[in-house]
Each structure stands twice: as C-alpha cells, then as structure tokens.
Design a protein around this motif. Sequence first.
Motif, PDB file in Angstrom:
ATOM      1  N   GLN A 236      55.151  30.334  62.410  1.00 58.24           N
ATOM      2  CA  GLN A 236      55.160  30.386  64.014  1.00 58.24           C
ATOM      3  C   GLN A 236      53.901  29.383  64.349  1.00 58.24           C
ATOM      4  O   GLN A 236      54.021  28.264  65.315  1.00 58.24           O
ATOM      5  N   LYS A 237      52.789  29.473  63.593  1.00 58.15           N
ATOM      6  CA  LYS A 237      51.615  28.559  63.906  1.00 58.15           C
ATOM      7  C   LYS A 237      51.794  26.981  63.530  1.00 58.15           C
ATOM      8  O   LYS A 237      51.588  26.155  64.162  1.00 58.15           O
ATOM      9  N   GLU A 238      52.713  26.897  62.367  1.00 58.13           N
ATOM     10  CA  GLU A 238      52.982  25.628  62.003  1.00 58.13           C
ATOM     11  C   GLU A 238      54.071  25.020  62.886  1.00 58.13           C
ATOM     12  O   GLU A 238      53.855  23.745  63.314  1.00 58.13           O
ATOM     13  N   ARG A 239      54.917  25.865  63.570  1.00 58.04           N
ATOM     14  CA  ARG A 239      55.993  25.117  64.402  1.00 58.04           C
ATOM     15  C   ARG A 239      55.372  24.861  65.635  1.00 58.04           C
ATOM     16  O   ARG A 239      55.476  23.981  66.325  1.00 58.04           O
ATOM     17  N   LEU A 240      54.300  25.549  66.122  1.00 57.88           N
ATOM     18  CA  LEU A 240      53.314  25.342  67.173  1.00 57.88           C
ATOM     19  C   LEU A 240      52.767  23.983  67.030  1.00 57.88           C
ATOM     20  O   LEU A 240      52.594  22.920  68.058  1.00 57.88           O
ATOM     21  N   MET A 241      51.859  23.825  65.923  1.00 58.09           N
ATOM     22  CA  MET A 241      51.125  22.694  65.578  1.00 58.09           C
ATOM     23  C   MET A 241      52.043  21.438  65.671  1.00 58.09           C
ATOM     24  O   MET A 241      51.623  20.390  66.164  1.00 58.09           O
ATOM     25  N   ALA A 242      53.410  21.545  64.847  1.00 61.27           N
ATOM     26  CA  ALA A 242      54.317  20.441  64.784  1.00 61.27           C
ATOM     27  C   ALA A 242      54.714  19.967  66.192  1.00 61.27           C
ATOM     28  O   ALA A 242      54.903  18.929  66.601  1.00 61.27           O
ATOM     29  N   TYR A 243      55.012  20.898  67.095  1.00 60.70           N
ATOM     30  CA  TYR A 243      55.446  20.871  68.669  1.00 60.70           C
ATOM     31  C   TYR A 243      54.289  20.112  69.357  1.00 60.70           C
ATOM     32  O   TYR A 243      54.641  18.788  69.926  1.00 60.70           O
ATOM     33  N   ARG A 245      51.973  18.176  68.055  1.00 62.35           N
ATOM     34  CA  ARG A 245      51.633  16.844  67.574  1.00 62.35           C
ATOM     35  C   ARG A 245      52.775  15.744  68.195  1.00 62.35           C
ATOM     36  O   ARG A 245      52.854  14.531  68.143  1.00 62.35           O
ATOM     37  N   SER A 246      54.153  16.332  68.235  1.00 58.17           N
ATOM     38  CA  SER A 246      55.411  15.566  68.633  1.00 58.17           C
ATOM     39  C   SER A 246      55.264  15.120  70.141  1.00 58.17           C
ATOM     40  O   SER A 246      55.776  14.328  70.775  1.00 58.17           O
ATOM     41  N   PRO A 251      45.991  18.440  67.765  1.00 58.83           N
ATOM     42  CA  PRO A 251      45.619  19.723  67.903  1.00 58.83           C
ATOM     43  C   PRO A 251      44.157  20.061  67.579  1.00 58.83           C
ATOM     44  O   PRO A 251      43.666  21.054  67.898  1.00 58.83           O
ATOM     45  N   ASP A 252      43.611  19.235  66.596  1.00 59.00           N
ATOM     46  CA  ASP A 252      42.228  19.399  66.257  1.00 59.00           C
ATOM     47  C   ASP A 252      41.318  18.998  67.292  1.00 59.00           C
ATOM     48  O   ASP A 252      40.281  19.358  67.386  1.00 59.00           O
ATOM     49  N   ASN A 253      41.741  18.178  68.476  1.00 54.10           N
ATOM     50  CA  ASN A 253      40.963  17.769  69.578  1.00 54.10           C
ATOM     51  C   ASN A 253      41.355  18.491  70.932  1.00 54.10           C
ATOM     52  O   ASN A 253      41.214  18.052  71.755  1.00 54.10           O
TER      53      ASN A 253
END
Length: 259
Positions: A236-243, A245-246, A251-253
């Motif tokens: 779920q976290k990976e999907r959120l990060m991918a969204y 970025r899209s 997400p790091d900033n």
Amino acid sequence: MIAKLDTARINHEPIVTWEPLPKDFQLEDDPVENDGQPLLAGALRESLELSGFIQPQMLIVSNFGLCATIDDRIVVKAPDWLYVPSANPSESMRRSYTPHAEGDSVAIVMEFLSHIDSGEYSVKRSFPPGKWFFYEQILKVPIYVIFEPEGGLLEFYRLQNDRYELVLPDPDGRHWVAEMNLFLGTWRGDKECRSGYWLRWWDESGNMLPWAVEQIEQERQRAEQESQRAEQERQQKERLMAYIRSQGIDPDNLPVSEQ
C-alpha cells in the motif's frame, strides 16, 4: 441365625481411617491395559500445563495409587487420571496418595474403559471393594468420569446426597467442572500415533485448551498473518508513493505539517 448374620454384614458401615502407606508396603506394578490410556491421560495434563493451570501444590497424575484403610485393611485403587487441588509436599517421588493424611480430598477421578472389565461400575462392598463403591462411599470423590474411547461416550457423575448421579452435558456437549473452572468434553481427531476420541478442556469462554502441537500451529498461523499484514502495508505504501510521483511530486520533499 445365618440370615441375621448376613443382614448384619450387609448393613455394616465400614470404618475408614486415613494413614499413609507404610514404607515397606508393596504396591502392585501392573502395566496399563493398552497403549492408548497413557496417551489419553497425558493429553489431559499437557493442555492444562500449557495453559498455566497447574500449580506446584496440585497433584495431577495417572495410573496412581489412591489409598484408604477400611476395617484395618489397606485398599489401593489406581484410577487412570486424578486431580487433587492441594497435596502436602513430599520428600520423595510419590507412588500413592492418602487423602486427609497427605493433603486435600481427591476432586476428580477418571477411568478409561477398555475391552477388559476392570470394575469401573463395581459397587462391591466386601474386600477388596469395587472402584465405584471406593470412589463414592469411601473417598467420596465429587466427580467420577468414565470415558469409553472407542465410541467417545463420556459419562459424568457428580456426588449428590452420597450417591453418584449422571449429569447430562450442556448444548455444546460439555460438562462444567467448577472445581477446575473449566469445561470437560470430547473431541475427535489425531494426536501422536492415535486417531479417535479424546477428552479435552475448554475455558469459561469456550476456547479449547490447545496441545503443544496445536499451540505451535497457532503461533505459526499468527506469525504468517502478521507477515501478510506487514506485506500488505508495504505494498500500500509503495502504491501511494507511486501515485504521488505520478502527480509530479517528490515524496521525499513533502511539506511537514505543523501541530
């Protein structure tokens, strides 16, 4: 005259005394009747031990000598399973127990039926007395359980007005054992090399007390479920990060909200 003597003998109330066995008394060392009986007895103790029920002062044993002196003659019976809430400490390994002289009265005795009649229903008063008479009239054990492993029949007797009366199970097929704050019932399944009916314990909430192999399996399932939950959270976290970025956002900033 003969009839009068016989009547007097029948009406004779036995004189019972409670004396520990003499040190030189030779207990019989008979083997159990079949290899299933120690498995049944061991399984009953195992789940109690794993649940934390057993305390140091308790006596929970199988094929063990219960003693009383009746009319100056020592009587020893060895039930397949018994429970004493509190027994006096012993300096040596016990092979027998005399109620009152060595601690509390016996709270429960159990007998496992086999193809050999061992007198589980015997009310014989003469020496040596039958098991039923001994448990009911001499030891006055509150609960007497007779279990037939082949068919799974459980007979639960409770002492009422100095006589054993059969108690029917509850709708779940179990019996409440107030002396242990547990339910006792039957269960069909496999353990070790035996397949068939077993006696099992349940707590007040209806949870069956597990054996070691069941407890290990429960822990394995819990660990697997925890691992699956952690993996789902990671995905779920990976999907959120991918969204994020899209959407052109790093997400790091991401700005940190102030409380």
